[in-house]
Design an enzyme around this catalytic site. Structure first.
Site, PDB file in Angstrom:
ATOM      1  N   GLU A 284      62.090  34.414  -6.368  1.00 54.14           N
ATOM      2  CA  GLU A 284      62.746  35.934  -6.638  1.00 54.14           C
ATOM      3  C   GLU A 284      61.140  36.826  -7.388  1.00 54.14           C
ATOM      4  O   GLU A 284      61.784  37.502  -6.916  1.00 54.14           O
ATOM      5  CB  GLU A 284      63.844  35.734  -7.187  1.00 54.14           C
ATOM      6  CG  GLU A 284      65.187  35.959  -6.739  1.00 54.14           C
ATOM      7  CD  GLU A 284      66.612  35.681  -7.069  1.00 54.14           C
ATOM      8  OE1 GLU A 284      67.624  35.355  -6.692  1.00 54.14           O
ATOM      9  OE2 GLU A 284      66.730  36.224  -8.410  1.00 54.14           O
ATOM     10  N   HIS A 305      60.460   9.901   3.903  1.00 55.95           N
ATOM     11  CA  HIS A 305      61.198   9.136   4.887  1.00 55.95           C
ATOM     12  C   HIS A 305      61.467  10.342   6.329  1.00 55.95           C
ATOM     13  O   HIS A 305      62.373  10.166   6.791  1.00 55.95           O
ATOM     14  CB  HIS A 305      61.740   8.282   5.070  1.00 55.95           C
ATOM     15  CG  HIS A 305      61.006   6.725   4.109  1.00 55.95           C
ATOM     16  ND1 HIS A 305      60.652   5.886   4.960  1.00 55.95           N
ATOM     17  CD2 HIS A 305      60.701   7.216   2.462  1.00 55.95           C
ATOM     18  CE1 HIS A 305      60.429   4.974   3.946  1.00 55.95           C
ATOM     19  NE2 HIS A 305      60.446   5.943   2.673  1.00 55.95           N
ATOM     20  N   LYS A 419      74.645  41.500   0.056  1.00 60.75           N
ATOM     21  CA  LYS A 419      76.138  41.766  -1.287  1.00 60.75           C
ATOM     22  C   LYS A 419      76.419  43.065   0.016  1.00 60.75           C
ATOM     23  O   LYS A 419      77.492  42.974   0.096  1.00 60.75           O
ATOM     24  CB  LYS A 419      75.627  42.087  -2.022  1.00 60.75           C
ATOM     25  CG  LYS A 419      75.080  41.069  -3.274  1.00 60.75           C
ATOM     26  CD  LYS A 419      75.097  40.882  -4.441  1.00 60.75           C
ATOM     27  CE  LYS A 419      74.497  39.970  -4.755  1.00 60.75           C
ATOM     28  NZ  LYS A 419      73.827  40.229  -6.611  1.00 60.75           N
TER      29      LYS A 419
HETATM   30  O1  PA5 Z   1      67.923  36.349 -11.267  1.00 61.74           O
HETATM   31  C1  PA5 Z   1      68.393  36.799 -10.804  1.00 61.74           C
HETATM   32  O2  PA5 Z   1      68.695  37.530 -11.697  1.00 61.74           O
HETATM   33  C2  PA5 Z   1      69.838  36.697 -10.076  1.00 61.74           C
HETATM   34  O3  PA5 Z   1      70.170  35.414  -9.611  1.00 61.74           O
HETATM   35  C3  PA5 Z   1      71.209  36.774 -10.653  1.00 61.74           C
HETATM   36  O4  PA5 Z   1      71.223  35.433 -11.582  1.00 61.74           O
HETATM   37  C4  PA5 Z   1      71.995  36.339 -10.146  1.00 61.74           C
HETATM   38  O5  PA5 Z   1      73.187  37.365  -8.859  1.00 61.74           O
HETATM   39  C5  PA5 Z   1      73.461  36.556 -10.749  1.00 61.74           C
HETATM   40  O6  PA5 Z   1      74.326  37.743 -11.545  1.00 61.74           O
HETATM   41  P1  PA5 Z   1      74.595  37.610 -12.494  1.00 61.74           P
HETATM   42  O7  PA5 Z   1      74.019  37.028 -13.661  1.00 61.74           O
HETATM   43  O8  PA5 Z   1      74.710  39.479 -12.972  1.00 61.74           O
HETATM   44  O9  PA5 Z   1      76.138  37.763 -12.109  1.00 61.74           O
END
Ligand code: PA5
Length: 442
Positions: A284, A305, A419
């Site tokens: 990310e 394996h 989303k």
């Molecule tokens: O790293 C990030 O920002 C995302 O992976 C969030 O942690 C994830 O989308 C969950 O979001 P939230 O904590 O707002 O539910």
């Protein structure tokens, strides 16, 4: 202390290139240290290792003691992405791999997928347990955890009544905004704050990770001590800083040798979820603007394996980073057999871990021969302190590496695309135009 060994890349890179990339990593380090780069309103994670107040730790311990006092034997931890992977990684690393705890609650995770089967089976377990719940969402609006929380909340309220439910549910969310915050205030739940300036994937040392790890019975003070000690090492402006070495080499392999995939390898199944946490952290943070190394993972020798053939002989787009654990926690020695029918007596008297390290060395040499550069990162052992070290190391290395790559490490614009489609398909109010557009496409 975390050590980085780059010798497994010697035959692939030129000294002058490495010097140049270390220099670039130092420039990226300066941006991170000065806090003047893109996304610099999300640098709160840098202060967590040595700046977490005693009061916050004590509040986590108070929840743990309260629930232990109530005889809670199952804690459902709800969250997804950065609100899930840190705690999962720590518990998979620290828990006994086969025996469920008798004196501590079992921790299970929900809200990290939308599978009906998963949730139904988790509720089968909840029904026969003494249950409490930690609901984690920074935004307080993410669909997956919100769906799971509605179901778990309903169950806890039906079984224990609203007043007792308020003692058995704790929320970890934003200080003021989001549905989870509003609901928690209304229902009188204890809440912990996810700081505004800490993004999900950098939040393991906030209550997002600390609270579940503490409730599971582990020493979060030791984890923070490990992180604080690692911070001393990764905040030195030097080519020997392990975070600089790692960032420099992975950027060199990517940009000069076209190595687009990094496989994080461990030879210990306890670390499988550390790799999941790492994949989110680097994936990310770096995968944007058409750039980035694809973070993959493998647990060896198991995956030798399955993936082993590809790594040895397939497309040469890979490099490996092996997480080495210097000391095994347990000892199992291979016995001698008078008949030797299995022909294993040549190993009699050896520790299983000796075989594991020979497998690791053999793999490293074979993969170098196969054209796969090798980075090695060592941690002393698997405990709370060393996990704190490795979390801190990877977070700083990720910040440096992403700046070196030229991207903002702290945003994740690409996560929104699915989303929007999902909300349109689920007919969420406010998504009417998107619904029309997507229905025309399918
Ligand atoms: O790293 C990030 O920002 C995302 O992976 C969030 O942690 C994830 O989308 C969950 O979001 P939230 O904590 O707002 O539910």
């Amino acid at each position: 202390m975390i050590k980085v060994n780059l010798s497994g890349c010697d035959s692939f890179v030129k000294d002058a290139d490495l010097k140049n990339y270390k220099q670039k990593a130092l420039e990226a380090y300066d941006i991170l240290a000065a806090g003047n780069g893109a996304g610099n309103d999300f640098l709160g994670w840098k202060d967590l290792p040595d700046g977490t107040p005693e009061e916050l730790i004590a509040q986590c311990e108070a929840v743990r003691d309260d629930w232990y006092g109530r005889g809670v034997n199952l804690v459902v931890v709800i969250g997804i992405g950065g609100s899930y992977l840190g705690a999962r990684c720590a518990l998979e690393a620290l828990n006994h791999q086969f025996i469920l705890p008798e004196d501590k609650p079992r921790i299970v995770f929900a809200g990290n997928n939308l599978s009906e089967d998963y949730l139904a089976e988790m509720m089968d377990l909840a029904e026969r347990s003494n249950v409490a719940c930690i609901s984690i969402s920074k935004s307080g609006t993410t669909t997956e955890p919100a769906v799971a929380f509605r179901i778990v909340k309903e169950h806890i309220e039906a079984r224990y009544g609203k007043q007792e439910a308020a003692a058995r549910i704790v929320a970890v969310t934003d200080a003021v905004k989001g549905a989870l915050k509003t609901l928690s205030t209304q229902e009188g739940y204890r809440t912990f704050v996810v700081p505004d300036n800490v993004g999900g994937r950098f939040s393991v040392l906030t209550p997002v990770g600390l609270l579940p790890i503490c409730v599971a019975g582990y020493d979060i003070r030791a984890m923070l001590r490990g992180a604080a000690d690692a911070k001393k090492a990764v905040t030195v402006r030097s080519e020997d800083n392990p975070a600089i070495q790692y960032a420099a080499m992975r950027n060199l392999l990517y940009s000069e040798l076209g190595k687009k995939v990094e496989i994080l390898v461990s030879f210990n199944p306890r670390l499988t979820y550390l790799a999941e946490w790492w994949k989110q952290l680097f994936g990310e943070s770096e995968g944007k603007d058409g750039k980035g190394i694809y973070p993959a993972s493998a647990t060896f020798t198991t995956d030798l394996h399955s993936l082993g053939q590809f790594i040895q002989d397939g497309s040469r787009c890979l490099f490996e980073t092996t997480l080495k654990v210097e000391k095994a926690a347990r000892s199992v020695v291979i016995g001698s057999d008078p008949q030797n029918l299995d022909q294993l007596n040549y190993l009699a008297g050896q520790h299983v871990e000796h075989c594991n390290s020979m497998a690791a060395l053999g793999t490293k040499l074979a993969h170098i021969d196969g054209g796969v550069p090798q980075i090695e990162i060592s941690m002393e052992k698997i405990d709370e302190y060393c996990l704190g070290e490795i979390f801190c190391f990877f977070e700083f290395a990720c910040g440096v590496s992403a700046y070196q790559l030229g991207v903002n490490p702290f945003n994740q614009p690409g996560v929104e695309a699915y989303k929007k489609n999902m909300f349109a398909l689920l007919r969420k109010p406010g998504y009417e135009e998107a619904t029309k557009a997507i229905l025309a496409k399918i």
